[in-house]
Design an enzyme around this catalytic site. Structure first.
Site, PDB file in Angstrom:
ATOM      1  CB  SER A 194      46.902  40.763  53.248  1.00  0.00           C
ATOM      2  OG  SER A 194      46.667  42.141  53.681  1.00  0.00           O
ATOM      3  N   GLY A 198      42.401  44.040  52.500  1.00  0.00           N
ATOM      4  CA  GLY A 198      41.096  43.651  52.014  1.00  0.00           C
ATOM      5  C   GLY A 198      39.999  44.311  52.734  1.00  0.00           C
ATOM      6  CD  GLU A 215      40.852  37.437  42.201  1.00  0.00           C
ATOM      7  OE1 GLU A 215      41.819  36.152  42.354  1.00  0.00           O
ATOM      8  OE2 GLU A 215      39.790  37.184  41.748  1.00  0.00           O
ATOM      9  CB  CYS A 253      47.334  34.319  46.367  1.00  0.00           C
ATOM     10  SG  CYS A 253      47.088  34.567  44.317  1.00  0.00           S
TER      11      CYS A 253
END
Lengths: 495, 489
Positions: A194, A198, A215, A253
């Protein structure tokens, strides 16, 4: 207890550094042996992987193969056949002025790599980055997600049986372990998860100047242009359903987050979607087939709260029922929920599909641009100039036309985000590159040393260097010849 | 001269001002102006014109800030910048073209490409030692990639900073390219904002601050830092040429104040005296017998740095190791080229980037030992070796990790636009120069085109064993397997 844990971690990291320093992970033979071992592991334990993913997420074996095992095997096979090519130095061009000289770019491993694995594709998103790190010659720590405990155990128990345990380690645990790991000095951190976490990872990495690849995710929209051919609408419906509820029940994602469609086409599409949903997942919301469950109670409650918000509940036009015991939520379609509600401001990460209607599909571009850049944009359209407009005027990690999710298995395309959806990329050669340092190497010889490079400075040297920077070899030669005949070859003539 | 970028001394550039600056630039960017090829080319041409028209002003500013010799200013800053600009103008159209990529049978039928697009609004923070080049070279990359850009020049080179503010205000599109002058408060205000990319040149301490600030907004960062760039010198070399190249790469580069200048030498105990003699002879040739008054040497940039560098010599154990030079002129902030032999391993000089005109020589018994010494320190931005021994060269290239390596020369690799220039580990992350500048300010967007035909039902539920078989075959790309699965074998 925590201090003990910290010490144990420190020792593991020190061992990995020692292994890297010994040079064992640099040779192509070692890298290939590890890649082959991963391939064998996945082959030998296919059933165990099906079982672990069924336990953690209720995934059907076909979904597991399509999204996790197959991806890993394909990636391993590709890396095995390409790694030697990737390791080779790239020859660089050199301007004549540098003659005699040779330039090249030589990829080398960064050293010690930390990979954070998310819970939604807990096997693929552990092994795929791991293979990238290995093919680039690094030592690695894999930190699986504690929210997918069966897969975490599987990795912790099985990887040491197949891989070089002095070079690849699995460290299990929760937030406290992650925090301890982040205190160590890494040469690279690869994080999938998330945006909130991140940020934390990048902030910690900043202390050691550790480069990171993030990512993340975002609200991946699908722009659905009006289609007229029923066979095409059918295909579109399948791909949309497959791209929403197929991957881990929307907890992915690159899953479709919301759909943009013209008012006049909306009801047709909704009908097709409903039919597709019942074909794929069955009619009975109490007994949904081929659908993953929600990972845990916490996420389930989050999604329940969204659905039970009166302003959102009012927009449900299909599905909406929840099974608390099995942690499943029926594929749900909503029509025009309020744009300021959570469902339209946060990444849904679940089986709820809001449909937003527009007067003209061209408005979708502005709609998307007023929100953070997503990991993927999907667009179903046959209008070539609209495609060009979408490409030129929106920004996202990737764009896929007339399909969903499938860009993930295309190894020649870089996979990564931009803006809030992250930075850095991987897949195929990009995995190798993201775990490598591209070292520039210039070889010179002693032959032909240029006097004008050195002081004491004078006008002649200034003139020489002016011409040198323009790569104006003719004037250089004239200058050299004309040095003695300053009157004839004065700078004025040559200018 | 009135440039709306230059705030009057009284008003301070705070968070509010920074926020509205970024908002304005975002508006410009969103309107699409900076994306067009024509705009990028016009801006690059303006940069070139600005450099050509004001060459003397630039040289003058560099002289004021650093006492940089005219020719050094020209070679290492102006000519490099012009060359970079011209190279970019020539190649830009090609760089902007989407790259077609292959697709496999797994996604058949499909076509794919990678489309370069600008990141948006970017921040370039520059350094004081090559204040002209290190401000405008990244800006070239940012503009070439189609971004709006804010440049924050270093306040430690104030003449160049205000010249940049003035000239960019006159020559460039002010709605998309801005210069913000200032020191820590202004930089902090800028760093609080959300940028699409930050490009920082400087030291590791501030690099960490930049990276931490960027983390709050998930902003990708390029850090061009430094390190102790070592020079290994073998005995089987052309001594005179080697000595000259070392001098050019140490004192010829802003008097040692460069991220890639030779920091220290490693050579054998036997060879050291010969090397020192050769260096001494060439040093006199280059700078005369009174280097403190030579016009061809830069001064130390500020009294802070002067104190920092002279402090490195303070230690008795160190001062006693000086074999050449050591003089300084505090009033004029000048330090003479100084060579030291075998200073203690644990002294400050051997544990910090020197960034000054002191050159310690470390001796070893075997040159192979030098690799271990280098690898025990943080990875530097560059590492150099002078040798004709092929095996030693190969071992060097294989075993020494640094941003870039150069064999038989010093620093020259930065002039090559085809090699990426950047660090690793403590020396930084990311790279630029040539096409790498364009790439570093670009998002490479993956695009996959599919058609409605060729839909494999194996992708969709209800899931069956037959579908599993087909998926296995499809994902492996095995055509025979696919055919067999399709006909139900």
């Amino acid at each position: 207890m925590e201090a003990e844990e910290g010490l144990r971690l420190g020792r593991s990291v020190a061992e990995l550094r020692e292994t890297f320093r010994s040079g064992r992970t640099r040779g192509v033979a070692w890298r290939k042996s590890q890649l082959r071992a991963i391939l064998k592991l996945v082959d030998d334990h296919e059933d165990a992987i099906f079982e672990a993913l069924h336990q953690d997420l209720g995934k059907h074996p076909v979904e597991v193969y399509r999204d996790e095992i197959g991806v890993v095997k394909k990636s391993a096979t590709n890396s095995l056949s390409c790694v030697e090519k990737w390791m080779a130095p790239k020859k660089g061009q050199l301007p004549l002025l540098f003659f005699p000289a040779r330039g090249e770019v030589l990829p080398e491993p960064l050293g010690l790599v930390l990979i954070f694995v998310p819970w939604n594709f807990p096997i693929a998103l552990a092994l795929d980055p791991l293979m990238g790190a290995i093919s680039a010659g690094n030592t690695v720590v894999v930190k699986p997600s504690e929210l997918a405990p069966a897969c975490s155990s599987f990795l912790a128990n099985t990887l040491p049986l197949y891989l070089d345990s002095k070079a690849v380690k699995v460290i299990e645990g929760g937030t406290d372990i992650s925090q301890q790991l982040l205190q160590q000095k890494w040469d690279k951190i690869f994080f999938t998860g998330s945006t909130r976490v991140g940020r934390i990872v990048m902030s910690e990495a900043a202390k050691h100047l550790t480069p990171v690849t993030l990512e993340l995710g975002g609200k991946c929209p699908i722009i659905l242009d009006t289609l007229s051919d029923p066979s095409e609408i059918k295909v579109a419906a399948k791909r949309i359903a497959g791209g929403k509820w197929g991957p881990c029940s929307g907890q992915a994602c690159i899953a479709i987050d919301y759909l943009l469609v013209e008012q006049k086409f909306a009801s047709t599409m909704i009908e097709f979607l409903k039919k597709t949903i019942s074909r794929f997942y069955g009619e009975n919301p109490k007994n949904l087939k081929n659908l993953s469950r929600i990972v845990n109670k916490h996420q389930f409650e989050r999604l329940r709260n969204i659905l039970e918000d009166p302003s959102i509940a009012a927009s449900i036009i299909h599905g909406g029922s929840l099974d608390e015991k099995n942690l499943t939520i029926e594929p749900t379609i909503l029509l025009n929920p309020p744009l300021d509600a959570d469902i339209m401001t946060e990444e849904i990460f679940g089986p709820l599909l809001p449909i937003i209607t527009l007067t003209n599909i061209q408005e979708s571009i502005e709609f998307i641009n007023s929100r953070p850049k997503p990991l993927a944009i999907y667009a179903f359209t046959k209008n070539d100039s609209f495609k060009k407009k979408i490409l030129a005027e929106t920004s996202s990690g990737s764009v896929t036309f007339n399909d969903t999710m499938i860009q993930f298995v295309c190894d020649s395309l870089p996979f990564g985000g931009v803006g809030q959806s992250g930075f850095g990329r991987y897949h195929g050669k990009y995995s190798f590159d993201t775990f490598s340092h591209e070292k520039a190497v210039l070889h010179r010889s002693f032959f032909l040393d240029l006097e004008p490079r050195y002081p004491p400075w004078n006008d002649f040297k200034m003139q020489f260097i002016r011409f040198a920077y323009m790569f104006d070899y003719l004037r250089i030669v004239l200058l050299l010849l004309g040095y003695k005949l300053k009157k004839i070859f004065s700078p004025g003539h040559l200018a | 001269m009135a440039s709306e970028d230059k705030k009057p001394k009284a008003a301070c550039f705070d968070g509010e001002a920074a926020r509205s600056l970024v908002t304005e630039l975002r508006k410009t960017f969103d309107a699409g102006k900076t994306k067009s090829y024509e705009w990028r080319v016009s801006q690059l041409k303006s940069l070139l014109k600005l450099t050509k028209d004001h060459e003397n002003d630039i040289i003058e500013a560099l002289r004021t800030d650093l006492s940089k010799p005219v020719l050094e200013a020209f070679v290492s800053e102006i000519a490099m910048l012009k060359s970079s600009c011209e190279f970019t103008l020539k190649q830009l159209k090609r760089w902007m073209v989407p790259e077609k990529v292959k697709t496999s049978i797994t996604t058949f039928p499909s076509s794919a490409e990678i489309v370069p697009e600008p990141l948006g609004v970017v921040l370039v923070i520059s350094a004081w030692n090559y204040p002209f080049l290190l401000s405008l070279d990244p800006v070239i990359g940012a503009i070439a990639a189609g971004n709006a850009v804010v440049l924050k020049p270093s306040e430690i080179a104030p003449a160049t900073s205000s010249l940049l503010a003035k000239l960019l205000g006159e020559y460039m599109d002010r709605s998309a390219v801005k210069v913000i002058e200032g020191a820590v408060p202004e930089t902090s205000a800028l760093l609080e904002q959300k940028w699409d990319k930050i490009f920082y040149t400087g030291n590791g301490k501030v690099g960490r601050i930049v990276l931490a600030a960027a983390a709050k907004h998930l902003t990708p960062v390029d850090l061009e830092l430094g390190g102790k760039c070592p020079v290994i010198v073998d005995s089987n070399i052309n001594l005179i040429v080697t000595a000259r190249r070392i001098i050019a790469g140490k004192w010829g580069m802003n008097n040692g104040q460069a991220c890639i200048s030779a920091d220290h030498i490693i050579t054998t105990k036997d060879f050291a005296p010969k090397l020192i003699d050769a260096l001494k002879v060439e040093l006199v040739k280059f700078y005369g017998n009174e280097p403190l008054v030579s016009e061809d040497l830069s001064r130390i940039v500020s009294s802070n740095h002067f104190a920092r560098v002279t402090k490195l010599l303070d230690d008795d154990k160190v001062a006693g190791k000086i074999v050449h030079g050591g003089q300084n002129d505090q009033n004029n902030l000048k330090i003479a080229p100084t060579i030291l032999l075998d200073v203690p391993e644990d002294c400050l000089m051997m544990n910090e980037e020197i960034f000054g005109p002191l050159l310690p020589i470390v001796t070893v018994n075997n040159l192979e030992d030098s690799f271990k010494i280098i690898n025990s320190r943080e990875k530097p931005l560059a590492a150099y070796i002078f040798t004709t021994n092929k095996r030693l060269k190969e071992a060097f290239v294989k075993n020494v990790s640094a941003g870039g390596l150069l064999i038989n020369d010093v620093a020259l690799h930065i002039a090559n636009p085809y090699l990426p220039f950047g660090g690793v580990g403590e020396s930084g992350m990311g790279s630029y120069h040539g096409r790498f500048s364009f790439d570093t300010f670009t998002h490479k967007k993956a695009v996959l085109y599919r058609s409605f035909a060729g839909d494999a039902s194996a992708r969709y539920p209800p899931y069956t064993p037959g579908k599993l078989k087909l998926l296995k075959a499809l994902l492996s790309g095995n055509i025979l397997g696919i055919i067999r699965a399709l006909i139900g074998w």
